[in-house]
Design a protein around this motif. Structure first.
Motif, mmCIF file in Angstrom:
data_model
loop_
_atom_site.group_PDB
_atom_site.id
_atom_site.type_symbol
_atom_site.label_atom_id
_atom_site.label_comp_id
_atom_site.label_asym_id
_atom_site.label_seq_id
_atom_site.Cartn_x
_atom_site.Cartn_y
_atom_site.Cartn_z
ATOM 1 N N VAL A 174 -27.580 -3.106 -32.096
ATOM 2 C CA VAL A 174 -28.302 -4.034 -32.975
ATOM 3 C C VAL A 174 -29.429 -3.264 -33.655
ATOM 4 O O VAL A 174 -30.125 -2.467 -33.014
ATOM 5 N N LEU A 222 -32.959 -8.355 -36.247
ATOM 6 C CA LEU A 222 -32.625 -9.781 -36.147
ATOM 7 C C LEU A 222 -33.539 -10.542 -37.098
ATOM 8 O O LEU A 222 -34.763 -10.378 -37.016
ATOM 9 N N TRP A 275 -34.515 -14.398 -38.614
ATOM 10 C CA TRP A 275 -34.310 -15.847 -38.528
ATOM 11 C C TRP A 275 -34.047 -16.411 -39.916
ATOM 12 O O TRP A 275 -34.771 -16.102 -40.870
ATOM 13 N N TRP A 308 -29.675 -17.081 -36.521
ATOM 14 C CA TRP A 308 -30.130 -15.681 -36.572
ATOM 15 C C TRP A 308 -29.107 -14.856 -37.343
ATOM 16 O O TRP A 308 -27.894 -15.035 -37.166
ATOM 17 N N ILE A 316 -27.836 -11.112 -37.643
ATOM 18 C CA ILE A 316 -27.916 -9.940 -36.768
ATOM 19 C C ILE A 316 -27.325 -8.734 -37.480
ATOM 20 O O ILE A 316 -26.152 -8.740 -37.863
ATOM 21 N N THR A 371 -26.411 -4.598 -37.432
ATOM 22 C CA THR A 371 -26.095 -3.547 -36.456
ATOM 23 C C THR A 371 -25.888 -2.215 -37.165
ATOM 24 O O THR A 371 -25.830 -2.159 -38.397
ATOM 25 N N ARG A 408 -23.856 -13.950 -37.887
ATOM 26 C CA ARG A 408 -24.813 -15.028 -37.647
ATOM 27 C C ARG A 408 -24.575 -15.637 -36.279
ATOM 28 O O ARG A 408 -23.426 -15.697 -35.817
ATOM 29 N N VAL A 423 -29.520 -16.627 -29.698
ATOM 30 C CA VAL A 423 -29.443 -15.219 -29.294
ATOM 31 C C VAL A 423 -30.100 -15.055 -27.922
ATOM 32 O O VAL A 423 -31.201 -15.565 -27.682
ATOM 33 N N LEU A 475 -37.622 -7.990 -34.537
ATOM 34 C CA LEU A 475 -37.131 -9.316 -34.927
ATOM 35 C C LEU A 475 -38.082 -9.899 -35.957
ATOM 36 O O LEU A 475 -39.298 -9.745 -35.817
ATOM 37 N N LEU A 497 -34.174 -18.336 -29.455
ATOM 38 C CA LEU A 497 -34.117 -16.973 -28.914
ATOM 39 C C LEU A 497 -34.486 -17.024 -27.430
ATOM 40 O O LEU A 497 -35.448 -17.693 -27.062
#
Ligand code: NDP
Length: 625
Positions: A191, A194, A196, A203, A205, A207, A214, A218, A480, A510
């Motif tokens: 990852v 992240l 919001w 979320w 996400i 990578t 999505r 999480v 995040l 989360l």
């Protein structure tokens, strides 16, 4: 932000009321003759040994493993490199991390009927710690019958009291198969961020594989010891021989496997830097195989009896449903200083605490805190005297034995349990290089310089551990962005802020799986399971109540942070008196450690609090939309 998830171990110890300040005020220290040791002399010796090791750069002495050093964290275990297209889909729950934390969360969610779960994992299989740490001799130090999760659910009984790495790794895969967690897993995927998404209440996400998937919820289970660290020794990048970190063991170079027999080393001169819990487990195998082994020691570990044994099948057959939970709770109670007649686990951990309590023998006698602390300190001295005497029994050369004796209070560093480590120093090809607390001075193209002498070697193995006191988001490897662009690294820059260690305001849907501001036990997987049950409950509530988002209220979060600080048993004076290590932020106790600590009343009261919170039924402190 310094956030030490593992400060919990130290607070566990201090939970049994140790405060050096108070001890110093005591006037009635028994005479040395009655005790067989001199408490004042030991206190002074501990201070001198600590002072040798204090350094101004503290945690900054270590290198972040990236850039020129990123080879050290490449995955040597991948059999088939993954090639897949980036994902842009949506799932219900993403779990970050496929170690025990992620596996248990996945298992409990599956039990509650959640189908749409995706685990994202950096390695190429499940296992986490046990995926990465395949060094020879790796084994659990907490009894396997309580350490291996979900034994009753998967119908498995470990083959010995302290199971070895491959068995634990295989159990991780058993859990994944049993709970069908391979179904939608993303291995070999890291990852990178992240975000919001307020409009869609989910979320996003990112990578390292270009994914932009999505997830409504999480669960972050990055693990507390996931980022290897290297010492910032001058010349570390100049060495021309072979090197690797213990968490990326190079069996191609050493030969052999996790059981040892490192057959390619019989004509090699090998150096190992580091004598913590990892060094203690791999050094016996290196000593048995290498032509020459040089162990570079800065601080000796406390190494007590291991006494491993195969599982008694009759005992295993006699276990009644619910046995694992009962055993885990029994262990927790004993290791947090509670009183129970029966010690089911009877290992080094419960023995340590039992010894302390029986020596202090304070229960029911109405002693004040100062007197209890004094007796505890004496019990600690006594235990460490035994550990030091054991070194003399196991090591033939008196000078080497002297160097291997630990001079600090037992829980200043992680205690170790091993029966072959100390006798390894009797082997002909094994040399202990005692750096007198200074550590390695320099690495040259040919080898290592310590105490002004150069040792030429073919290979250097770094048993130098993992990042602990660095930023949470640095160790996680990603940041995040929550509501209104708020970053978690900013929110936590002055210390963690959560409700129950699990939820952070501004970061809806989360779940953070960590020891900070939550329950801590030496038996990590136990608290992970309690957390997983809690997450599963909350997600069930969301499902049945058609709740789209949950998030702690400001008031609930503030109250919890205040409660954590109020109950914190971290004593700055105890930390400051300890030899440097990751428990005390390398000798520079962090004033924020009380805020980042685990729940001060101990693990069982925390688990009870969570159970009561669930039973109450209104999800107090969580805003729902
Ligand atoms: P540690 O951080 O405990 O040990 C690192 C070692 O490297 C220490 O001995 C340290 O010395 C030494 N070191 C660092 N820099 C230098 C230097 N410049 N020169 C010489 N020596 C140096 O890491 P580990 O991997 O051993 O263990 C980390 C944690 O992982 C454990 O505490 C435990 O929680 C867990 N673990 C659990 C196991 C299990 O359950 N079976 C097995 C292995 C690990 P110093 O002490 O002076 O800082």
């Amino acid at each position: 932000m310094n956030h030490s998830d593992l400060a919990g171990l130290e607070s566990l110890w201090q939970g049994i009321l140790i405060e050096i300040d108070e001890i110093e005020e005591m006037a009635t220290t028994p005479a040395a003759d009655d005790l067989g040791f001199d408490p004042d002399g030991l206190r002074e010796k501990y201070r001198i040994e600590r002072d040798k090791r204090l350094r101004s750069d503290g945690n900054e002495q270590y290198l972040e493993v990236n850039g020129d050093f990123s080879d050290y964290v490449d995955d040597p275990y991948v059999e088939e490199p993954l090639n897949r297209d980036p994902l842009h889909d949506e799932v219900d729950v993403v779990i970050i991390g496929g170690g025990f934390g992620g596996l248990i969360a996945g298992a409990r969610l599956r039990e509650s009927g959640f189908e749409d779960i995706r685990i994202i994992e950096k390695g190429s299989d499940f296992g986490g710690t046990w995926y990465w740490n395949r060094y020879p001799g790796a084994a659990c130090d907490t009894e396997a019958y309580i350490y291996l999760p979900l034994l009753e659910e998967t119908g498995y009984i470990p083959t010995e009291k302290y199971a070895k790495g491959p068995e634990i790794y295989a159990h991780s895969q058993r859990i994944a198969r049993h709970f069908d967690l391979y179904r939608d897993v993303c291995f070999q995927t890291e990852v990178s961020g992240l975000d919001w998404q307020e409009r869609d209440a989910c979320w996003l996400i990112h990578t390292n594989r270009g994914d932009a998937m999505r997830a409504r919820f999480v669960v972050m289970s990055n693990g507390p010891l996931n980022r290897p660290k290297l010492p910032g020794i001058r010349g570390i990048d100049t060495f021309r021989g072979h090197t690797f970190h213990t968490s990326r063991w190079d069996y191609e170079y050493t030969g052999g496997g996790p059981e040892g027999d490192l057959s390619n080393l019989t004509d090699k001169r090998v150096a190992v830097i580091g004598t913590g819990a990892t060094g203690v487990q791999c050094i016996p195998h290196l000593g048995a195989s290498a032509k020459a082994l040089y162990v570079f020691q800065r601080t000796p570990s406390s190494v007590d009896v291991r006494n491993n044994r195969p599982t008694d099948s009759e005992w295993a057959g006699s276990l009644k449903p619910g046995w694992q939970r009962e055993r885990m709770e029994n262990f927790n109670t004993l290791t947090s200083g509670g009183v129970i007649e029966e010690d089911l686990v009877q290992d080094g951990w419960t023995e340590i605490i039992r010894n302390l309590i029986s020596m202090a023998n304070y229960r029911g006698q109405g002693l004040d805190r100062g007197e209890i602390a004094r007796l505890m300190e004496l019990a600690d001295f006594q235990k460490m005297e035994q550990v030091r005497a054991r070194v003399e029994e196991c090591v033939n050369d008196p000078g080497v034995a002297e160097s291997l004796k630990p001079w600090y209070r037992q829980f200043c560093k992680r205690p170790c349990f091993h029966d072959e480590y100390l006798p390894t120093f009797n082997l002909e090809g094994v040399t202990l290089v005692d750096t007198q607390g200074k550590g390695v001075e320099e690495i040259t193209p040919r080898g290592i310089v310590a105490n002004g002498q150069e040792y030429e070697v073919d290979c250097i193995i770094f048993a130098t551990g993992f990042e602990v006191g660095t930023d949470y988001t640095r160790r996680a490897g990603y940041d995040l962005t929550g509501r209104n662009g708020m970053r978690l690294s900013d929110k936590w820059k002055d210390g963690m802020r959560t409700l129950h260690g699990l939820h952070a305001r501004g970061f809806p849907n989360l779940f953070i799986v960590s020891n900070g501001q939550a329950g801590f036990t030496t038996n990590f997987p136990h608290s992970m399971d309690e957390t997983a049950r809690h997450i599963s409950y909350i997600l069930q509530q969301c499902r049945s109540g058609n709740i789209t988002t949950i998030e702690p209220t400001q008031e609930a979060e503030d109250d919890w942070v205040e409660e954590i600080i109020r109950l914190s048993r971290i004593s700055e004076s105890f930390q400051a008196a300890c030899t440097p290590g990751y428990y005390n932020n390398e000798g520079k106790p962090d004033p924020r450690s009380a805020q980042n600590a685990s729940y001060g009343k101990g693990p069982n009261p925390f688990f009870k609090l969570m159970r009561e919170w669930r039973a109450e039924g209104s999800m107090q402190g969580l805003e729902r939309h």
